[in-house]
Design a protein around this motif. Structure first.
Motif, PDB file in Angstrom:
ATOM      1  N   THR A 109       0.844  -1.180   0.000  1.00  0.00           N
ATOM      2  CA  THR A 109       0.000   0.000   0.000  1.00  0.00           C
ATOM      3  C   THR A 109       0.889   1.243   0.000  1.00  0.00           C
ATOM      4  O   THR A 109       2.099   1.169   0.206  1.00  0.00           O
ATOM      5  CB  THR A 109      -0.902   0.033   1.235  1.00  0.00           C
ATOM      6  OG1 THR A 109      -0.068   0.149   2.399  1.00  0.00           O
ATOM      7  CG2 THR A 109      -1.752  -1.231   1.328  1.00  0.00           C
ATOM      8  N   LEU A 110       0.265   2.401  -0.187  1.00  0.00           N
ATOM      9  CA  LEU A 110       0.988   3.668  -0.099  1.00  0.00           C
ATOM     10  C   LEU A 110       1.646   3.798   1.268  1.00  0.00           C
ATOM     11  O   LEU A 110       2.815   4.210   1.374  1.00  0.00           O
ATOM     12  CB  LEU A 110       0.013   4.822  -0.337  1.00  0.00           C
ATOM     13  CG  LEU A 110       0.539   6.235  -0.039  1.00  0.00           C
ATOM     14  CD1 LEU A 110       1.731   6.567  -0.914  1.00  0.00           C
ATOM     15  CD2 LEU A 110      -0.585   7.253  -0.221  1.00  0.00           C
ATOM     16  N   SER A 111       0.931   3.423   2.321  1.00  0.00           N
ATOM     17  CA  SER A 111       1.493   3.516   3.676  1.00  0.00           C
ATOM     18  C   SER A 111       2.704   2.600   3.840  1.00  0.00           C
ATOM     19  O   SER A 111       3.688   2.967   4.485  1.00  0.00           O
ATOM     20  CB  SER A 111       0.434   3.156   4.721  1.00  0.00           C
ATOM     21  OG  SER A 111      -0.634   4.083   4.684  1.00  0.00           O
ATOM     22  N   ASP A 112       2.633   1.402   3.248  1.00  0.00           N
ATOM     23  CA  ASP A 112       3.772   0.479   3.311  1.00  0.00           C
ATOM     24  C   ASP A 112       5.010   1.109   2.680  1.00  0.00           C
ATOM     25  O   ASP A 112       6.108   1.056   3.246  1.00  0.00           O
ATOM     26  CB  ASP A 112       3.455  -0.823   2.573  1.00  0.00           C
ATOM     27  CG  ASP A 112       2.386  -1.646   3.255  1.00  0.00           C
ATOM     28  OD1 ASP A 112       2.261  -1.537   4.485  1.00  0.00           O
ATOM     29  OD2 ASP A 112       1.676  -2.389   2.534  1.00  0.00           O
ATOM     30  N   VAL A 113       4.837   1.688   1.502  1.00  0.00           N
ATOM     31  CA  VAL A 113       5.962   2.284   0.782  1.00  0.00           C
ATOM     32  C   VAL A 113       6.538   3.463   1.562  1.00  0.00           C
ATOM     33  O   VAL A 113       7.756   3.607   1.691  1.00  0.00           O
ATOM     34  CB  VAL A 113       5.538   2.725  -0.629  1.00  0.00           C
ATOM     35  CG1 VAL A 113       6.656   3.501  -1.325  1.00  0.00           C
ATOM     36  CG2 VAL A 113       5.144   1.507  -1.465  1.00  0.00           C
ATOM     37  N   ALA A 114       5.662   4.306   2.097  1.00  0.00           N
ATOM     38  CA  ALA A 114       6.131   5.455   2.874  1.00  0.00           C
ATOM     39  C   ALA A 114       6.929   4.995   4.086  1.00  0.00           C
ATOM     40  O   ALA A 114       7.981   5.557   4.410  1.00  0.00           O
ATOM     41  CB  ALA A 114       4.942   6.312   3.295  1.00  0.00           C
TER      42      ALA A 114
ATOM     43  N   LEU B  96       9.834   8.167   3.348  1.00  0.00           N
ATOM     44  CA  LEU B  96       9.275   9.334   2.650  1.00  0.00           C
ATOM     45  C   LEU B  96       7.918   9.690   3.251  1.00  0.00           C
ATOM     46  O   LEU B  96       7.248   8.858   3.864  1.00  0.00           O
ATOM     47  CB  LEU B  96       9.103   9.022   1.158  1.00  0.00           C
ATOM     48  CG  LEU B  96      10.360   8.695   0.360  1.00  0.00           C
ATOM     49  CD1 LEU B  96       9.981   8.289  -1.063  1.00  0.00           C
ATOM     50  CD2 LEU B  96      11.312   9.891   0.336  1.00  0.00           C
ATOM     51  N   SER B  97       7.512  10.927   3.045  1.00  0.00           N
ATOM     52  CA  SER B  97       6.157  11.311   3.435  1.00  0.00           C
ATOM     53  C   SER B  97       5.167  10.608   2.521  1.00  0.00           C
ATOM     54  O   SER B  97       5.508  10.159   1.426  1.00  0.00           O
ATOM     55  CB  SER B  97       5.983  12.821   3.320  1.00  0.00           C
ATOM     56  OG  SER B  97       6.026  13.212   1.951  1.00  0.00           O
TER      57      SER B  97
ATOM     58  N   ALA C  46       5.738   9.730  -1.419  1.00  0.00           N
ATOM     59  CA  ALA C  46       5.612   8.347  -1.879  1.00  0.00           C
ATOM     60  C   ALA C  46       4.517   8.225  -2.925  1.00  0.00           C
ATOM     61  O   ALA C  46       4.663   7.500  -3.917  1.00  0.00           O
ATOM     62  CB  ALA C  46       5.305   7.435  -0.689  1.00  0.00           C
ATOM     63  N   ARG C  47       3.410   8.972  -2.737  1.00  0.00           N
ATOM     64  CA  ARG C  47       2.316   8.936  -3.718  1.00  0.00           C
ATOM     65  C   ARG C  47       2.785   9.452  -5.069  1.00  0.00           C
ATOM     66  O   ARG C  47       2.485   8.850  -6.116  1.00  0.00           O
ATOM     67  CB  ARG C  47       1.132   9.771  -3.223  1.00  0.00           C
ATOM     68  CG  ARG C  47      -0.059   9.732  -4.182  1.00  0.00           C
ATOM     69  CD  ARG C  47      -1.191  10.619  -3.737  1.00  0.00           C
ATOM     70  NE  ARG C  47      -1.784  10.151  -2.480  1.00  0.00           N
ATOM     71  CZ  ARG C  47      -1.639  10.740  -1.311  1.00  0.00           C
ATOM     72  NH1 ARG C  47      -0.904  11.860  -1.211  1.00  0.00           N
ATOM     73  NH2 ARG C  47      -2.217  10.257  -0.227  1.00  0.00           N
ATOM     74  N   ARG C  48       3.550  10.535  -5.080  1.00  0.00           N
ATOM     75  CA  ARG C  48       4.050  11.080  -6.352  1.00  0.00           C
ATOM     76  C   ARG C  48       4.956  10.071  -7.045  1.00  0.00           C
ATOM     77  O   ARG C  48       4.877   9.891  -8.269  1.00  0.00           O
ATOM     78  CB  ARG C  48       4.798  12.390  -6.109  1.00  0.00           C
ATOM     79  CG  ARG C  48       3.922  13.560  -5.706  1.00  0.00           C
ATOM     80  CD  ARG C  48       4.660  14.878  -5.851  1.00  0.00           C
ATOM     81  NE  ARG C  48       5.838  14.946  -4.983  1.00  0.00           N
ATOM     82  CZ  ARG C  48       5.810  15.367  -3.720  1.00  0.00           C
ATOM     83  NH1 ARG C  48       4.641  15.728  -3.171  1.00  0.00           N
ATOM     84  NH2 ARG C  48       6.897  15.439  -3.004  1.00  0.00           N
ATOM     85  N   MET C  49       5.835   9.442  -6.284  1.00  0.00           N
ATOM     86  CA  MET C  49       6.742   8.462  -6.884  1.00  0.00           C
ATOM     87  C   MET C  49       5.959   7.287  -7.466  1.00  0.00           C
ATOM     88  O   MET C  49       6.231   6.823  -8.579  1.00  0.00           O
ATOM     89  CB  MET C  49       7.737   7.949  -5.832  1.00  0.00           C
ATOM     90  CG  MET C  49       8.662   8.990  -5.241  1.00  0.00           C
ATOM     91  SD  MET C  49       9.680   9.835  -6.471  1.00  0.00           S
ATOM     92  CE  MET C  49       8.913  11.476  -6.430  1.00  0.00           C
ATOM     93  N   LEU C  50       4.987   6.786  -6.704  1.00  0.00           N
ATOM     94  CA  LEU C  50       4.210   5.641  -7.167  1.00  0.00           C
ATOM     95  C   LEU C  50       3.378   5.976  -8.398  1.00  0.00           C
ATOM     96  O   LEU C  50       3.295   5.180  -9.345  1.00  0.00           O
ATOM     97  CB  LEU C  50       3.295   5.139  -6.038  1.00  0.00           C
ATOM     98  CG  LEU C  50       4.012   4.409  -4.898  1.00  0.00           C
ATOM     99  CD1 LEU C  50       3.071   4.229  -3.712  1.00  0.00           C
ATOM    100  CD2 LEU C  50       4.535   3.056  -5.363  1.00  0.00           C
ATOM    101  N   LYS C  51       2.758   7.152  -8.389  1.00  0.00           N
ATOM    102  CA  LYS C  51       1.958   7.546  -9.555  1.00  0.00           C
ATOM    103  C   LYS C  51       2.827   7.678 -10.799  1.00  0.00           C
ATOM    104  O   LYS C  51       2.412   7.336 -11.916  1.00  0.00           O
ATOM    105  CB  LYS C  51       1.226   8.864  -9.272  1.00  0.00           C
ATOM    106  CG  LYS C  51       0.017   8.703  -8.357  1.00  0.00           C
ATOM    107  CD  LYS C  51      -0.730  10.002  -8.209  1.00  0.00           C
ATOM    108  CE  LYS C  51      -2.039   9.798  -7.449  1.00  0.00           C
ATOM    109  NZ  LYS C  51      -2.996   8.983  -8.229  1.00  0.00           N
ATOM    110  N   THR C  52       4.063   8.159 -10.615  1.00  0.00           N
ATOM    111  CA  THR C  52       4.982   8.278 -11.752  1.00  0.00           C
ATOM    112  C   THR C  52       5.355   6.894 -12.280  1.00  0.00           C
ATOM    113  O   THR C  52       5.365   6.661 -13.492  1.00  0.00           O
ATOM    114  CB  THR C  52       6.256   9.037 -11.338  1.00  0.00           C
ATOM    115  OG1 THR C  52       5.889  10.338 -10.884  1.00  0.00           O
ATOM    116  CG2 THR C  52       7.222   9.159 -12.500  1.00  0.00           C
TER     117      THR C  52
END
Length: 277
Positions: free
Chosen positions: A42-47, A52-53, A57-63
């Motif tokens: 999940t986004l929380s897992d990656v953060a 990262l905030s 993390a959301r910006r990196m994942l969306k990219t």
């Protein structure tokens, strides 16, 4: 014309503030976080894994999703096979892949078993070539796959090519989780196993990396530089005893490893450049 020296800092140097691209560094952190996770995140897992905030993390994942390096169902994120292309350019150009891939295909055809080649990178082995016959592991293996060296047959023969003191230091600092009920994790025991493998020129690991998986490996030895890679044969542990696997697999495996060592030297002479191990 630019000074080439300014473009080639050593690994110990930190880039100037103007040369450091933080967003690239954050993107690489996100990619590396997936290498340590067996399941989608999940986004929380990656953060949490990257530090990262959530917004970063959301910006990196969306990219990554936009560029097809990752996919998502709206909640969980997983890398796509396109990520493997990032490493193919290196491995396909370093000589070892070019030399070992056809040898692995021949060996896999002879034994009707999956065969792989790897090199040691820090505490892990990295797959540089593979001839696949059938899947016997939970994870998919391909060029670029990383596995803990201490629990793999290829890792143990590669560690056997190291200086004894360096070998101990690496194992002392490496994470050595109990991957299966029979995984050997104690440093002294591992050092003894590795020394035995070094003397014998091969080793067998039976269900220490994954239950049901048995692997036999031999080192690829350069005539001047010693161990430069390892090759293995992976089999299902439930079909025969370890002794039967050894007797069936080891002779062709050792022949292939010896041929690989000679072929690497020939490749270097014919191209005028060394393999990068």
């Amino acid at each position: 014309m630019e000074d080439d020296r300014a473009m080639s800092p050593t690994s110990s140097e930190s880039p100037d503030k103007e040369e450091f691209v933080r967003s690239l560094a954050n993107g690489l952190k996100v990619l590396e976080s997936f290498a340590e996770a067996e399941d989608p995140m999940t986004l929380s897992d990656v953060a949490r894994r990257t530090g990262l905030s959530r917004a970063a993390a959301r910006r990196m994942l969306k990219t990554l999703v936009h560029l097809d390096y990752a996919s998502t169902d709206g909640r969980l994120f997983v890398l796509t096979p396109k990520v493997l292309s990032l490493g193919v350019g290196f491995w396909s150009g370093n000589g070892l892949h070019d030399v070992l891939q056809p040898l692995l295909r021949t060996l896999a055809s002879e034994l009707n078993e999956s065969c792989s080649a790897s090199v040691l990178v820090g505490e892990e082995i990295v797959y540089i070539a593979r001839a696949h016959t059938r899947r016997i592991m939970r994870m998919d293996l391909d060029v670029g796959t990383r596995l803990p060296a201490f629990a793999t047959s290829m890792g143990r023969v590669l560690l056997g090519g190291m200086d004894e003191d360096a070998r101990r230091r690496l194992l002392d600092h490496a994470e050595r989780p109990q991957l299966t009920p029979v995984t050997r994790t104690e440093v002294d025991e591992l050092l003894e196993i590795i020394s035995t493998a070094q003397r014998a020129g091969w080793t067998l690991v039976d269900q220490e990396l994954e239950t049901g998986l048995r692997s036999v490996s031999a080192p690829v030895i350069h005539p001047e530089r010693g161990v430069v890679a390892a090759i293995n044969v992976s089999v299902s542990a439930g079909l025969e005893t370890p002794e039967q696997t050894r007797d069936r697999v080891l002779p062709p495996l050792r022949r292939a490893a010896e041929e690989a060592g000679r072929s690497v030297a020939v490749w270097e002479r014919s191209t005028g450049r060394p393999v990068r191990d």
